[in-house]
Motif scaffolding. Structure first.
Motif, PDB file in Angstrom:
ATOM      1  N   GLU A 126       0.828  -1.208   0.000  1.00  0.00           N
ATOM      2  CA  GLU A 126       0.000   0.000   0.000  1.00  0.00           C
ATOM      3  C   GLU A 126       0.862   1.258   0.000  1.00  0.00           C
ATOM      4  OE1 GLU A 126      -2.074  -1.143   3.498  1.00  0.00           O
ATOM      5  OE2 GLU A 126      -3.806  -1.873   2.374  1.00  0.00           O
ATOM      6  N   LEU A 127       1.913   1.252   0.790  1.00  0.00           N
ATOM      7  CA  LEU A 127       2.815   2.402   0.820  1.00  0.00           C
ATOM      8  C   LEU A 127       3.531   2.558  -0.517  1.00  0.00           C
ATOM      9  CD1 LEU A 127       3.939   4.725   2.452  1.00  0.00           C
ATOM     10  CD2 LEU A 127       5.676   3.175   3.359  1.00  0.00           C
ATOM     11  N   ARG A 128       3.929   1.451  -1.137  1.00  0.00           N
ATOM     12  CA  ARG A 128       4.587   1.502  -2.449  1.00  0.00           C
ATOM     13  C   ARG A 128       3.661   2.124  -3.490  1.00  0.00           C
ATOM     14  NH1 ARG A 128       4.129  -0.374  -7.165  1.00  0.00           N
ATOM     15  NH2 ARG A 128       2.493  -1.835  -6.614  1.00  0.00           N
ATOM     16  N   VAL A 129       2.383   1.737  -3.482  1.00  0.00           N
ATOM     17  CA  VAL A 129       1.421   2.288  -4.439  1.00  0.00           C
ATOM     18  C   VAL A 129       1.311   3.800  -4.259  1.00  0.00           C
ATOM     19  CG1 VAL A 129      -1.040   2.350  -5.054  1.00  0.00           C
ATOM     20  CG2 VAL A 129       0.113   0.149  -4.743  1.00  0.00           C
ATOM     21  N   ALA A 130       1.189   4.253  -3.027  1.00  0.00           N
ATOM     22  CA  ALA A 130       1.069   5.694  -2.757  1.00  0.00           C
ATOM     23  C   ALA A 130       2.343   6.437  -3.142  1.00  0.00           C
ATOM     24  CB  ALA A 130       0.750   5.932  -1.282  1.00  0.00           C
ATOM     25  N   LYS A 131       3.495   5.895  -2.804  1.00  0.00           N
ATOM     26  CA  LYS A 131       4.765   6.563  -3.126  1.00  0.00           C
ATOM     27  C   LYS A 131       5.011   6.617  -4.637  1.00  0.00           C
ATOM     28  CE  LYS A 131       7.399   6.017   1.102  1.00  0.00           C
ATOM     29  NZ  LYS A 131       8.611   5.441   1.710  1.00  0.00           N
ATOM     30  N   GLU A 141      -9.424   7.849  -7.405  1.00  0.00           N
ATOM     31  CA  GLU A 141      -9.210   8.244  -6.012  1.00  0.00           C
ATOM     32  C   GLU A 141      -8.696   7.025  -5.262  1.00  0.00           C
ATOM     33  OE1 GLU A 141     -11.425  10.354  -2.244  1.00  0.00           O
ATOM     34  OE2 GLU A 141     -12.249  10.569  -4.257  1.00  0.00           O
ATOM     35  N   LYS A 142      -7.549   7.213  -4.617  1.00  0.00           N
ATOM     36  CA  LYS A 142      -6.958   6.139  -3.817  1.00  0.00           C
ATOM     37  C   LYS A 142      -7.864   5.903  -2.607  1.00  0.00           C
ATOM     38  CE  LYS A 142      -3.248   6.141  -6.404  1.00  0.00           C
ATOM     39  NZ  LYS A 142      -3.036   5.165  -7.435  1.00  0.00           N
ATOM     40  N   MET A 143      -8.026   4.636  -2.228  1.00  0.00           N
ATOM     41  CA  MET A 143      -8.951   4.267  -1.153  1.00  0.00           C
ATOM     42  C   MET A 143      -8.213   3.684   0.046  1.00  0.00           C
ATOM     43  SD  MET A 143     -11.934   2.419  -3.446  1.00  0.00           S
ATOM     44  CE  MET A 143     -10.898   1.013  -3.785  1.00  0.00           C
ATOM     45  N   ARG A 144      -8.910   3.649   1.149  1.00  0.00           N
ATOM     46  CA  ARG A 144      -8.464   3.021   2.389  1.00  0.00           C
ATOM     47  C   ARG A 144      -7.048   3.473   2.770  1.00  0.00           C
ATOM     48  NH1 ARG A 144     -11.594  -0.424  -0.473  1.00  0.00           N
ATOM     49  NH2 ARG A 144      -9.921  -1.563  -1.489  1.00  0.00           N
ATOM     50  N   ALA A 145      -6.175   2.544   3.097  1.00  0.00           N
ATOM     51  CA  ALA A 145      -4.827   2.881   3.590  1.00  0.00           C
ATOM     52  C   ALA A 145      -4.016   3.628   2.530  1.00  0.00           C
ATOM     53  CB  ALA A 145      -4.089   1.623   4.036  1.00  0.00           C
ATOM     54  N   ALA A 193      -1.630   8.620   0.642  1.00  0.00           N
ATOM     55  CA  ALA A 193      -1.540   9.630  -0.413  1.00  0.00           C
ATOM     56  C   ALA A 193      -1.814  11.021   0.152  1.00  0.00           C
ATOM     57  CB  ALA A 193      -2.522   9.298  -1.540  1.00  0.00           C
ATOM     58  N   ARG A 194      -2.806  11.117   1.007  1.00  0.00           N
ATOM     59  CA  ARG A 194      -3.109  12.426   1.612  1.00  0.00           C
ATOM     60  C   ARG A 194      -1.945  12.910   2.481  1.00  0.00           C
ATOM     61  NH1 ARG A 194      -7.975   9.750   1.618  1.00  0.00           N
ATOM     62  NH2 ARG A 194      -9.613  10.785   0.434  1.00  0.00           N
ATOM     63  N   ARG A 195      -1.314  11.994   3.223  1.00  0.00           N
ATOM     64  CA  ARG A 195      -0.168  12.382   4.060  1.00  0.00           C
ATOM     65  C   ARG A 195       1.034  12.801   3.223  1.00  0.00           C
ATOM     66  NH1 ARG A 195      -1.663   7.873   6.875  1.00  0.00           N
ATOM     67  NH2 ARG A 195       0.100   6.678   6.078  1.00  0.00           N
ATOM     68  N   LEU A 196       1.219  12.172   2.070  1.00  0.00           N
ATOM     69  CA  LEU A 196       2.356  12.489   1.203  1.00  0.00           C
ATOM     70  C   LEU A 196       2.143  13.764   0.385  1.00  0.00           C
ATOM     71  CD1 LEU A 196       3.102   8.897  -0.142  1.00  0.00           C
ATOM     72  CD2 LEU A 196       4.575  10.249   1.368  1.00  0.00           C
ATOM     73  N   ASN A 197       0.929  14.253   0.340  1.00  0.00           N
ATOM     74  CA  ASN A 197       0.578  15.424  -0.470  1.00  0.00           C
ATOM     75  C   ASN A 197       1.342  16.664  -0.008  1.00  0.00           C
ATOM     76  OD1 ASN A 197      -0.615  17.387  -2.019  1.00  0.00           O
ATOM     77  ND2 ASN A 197      -2.656  17.149  -1.158  1.00  0.00           N
ATOM     78  N   PRO A 198       2.237  17.201  -0.848  1.00  0.00           N
ATOM     79  CA  PRO A 198       2.994  18.382  -0.425  1.00  0.00           C
ATOM     80  C   PRO A 198       2.134  19.639  -0.306  1.00  0.00           C
ATOM     81  CG  PRO A 198       3.480  17.840  -2.708  1.00  0.00           C
ATOM     82  CD  PRO A 198       2.606  16.734  -2.168  1.00  0.00           C
TER      83      PRO A 198
END
Length: 108
Positions: A5-10, A91-95, A100-105
């Protein structure tokens, strides 16, 4: 959160970072549209996407939304919220959405 999940967001944010620079450059020279890169989870993608800068900015206003090429969706981690000619908005879902929201600059 699983490492997948983290890899997908990054990965999405790596492409988002490139698109931010492309959009900024396009705006500086007065363009209304730009060739961006697919913001999907495949780290080797790089599929070009033609999009109006105004529409890209609308997508960017939500840190969990991304532009991707058609059929690049990962249904386990995202849902299509809009289909446009030549690209989709997911739109990315769940974790993954939370990451993604946390990584958003641009987050406030």
């Amino acid at each position: 959160m699983r490492s997948e999940e983290l890899r997908v967001a990054k990965t999405a944010y790596a492409f988002r970072d490139a698109n931010e620079r492309i959009a900024d450059s396009a705006q500086q020279i007065g363009l209304e549209e730009a060739t961006l890169v697919c913001e999907c989870a495949d780290p080797e993608c790089g599929h070009p996407i033609e999009a109006p800068l105004e529409h890209y900015e609308d997508v960017r206003s939500n840190g969990a939304r991304f532009l991707i090429a058609p059929q690049h969706e990962e249904i386990e981690h995202e849902q299509v919220v809009e289909a446009r000619p030549g690209y989709r908005i997911v739109e990315k879902m769940r974790a993954v959405g939370s990451a993604a929201r946390r990584l958003n600059p641009r987050r406030a």
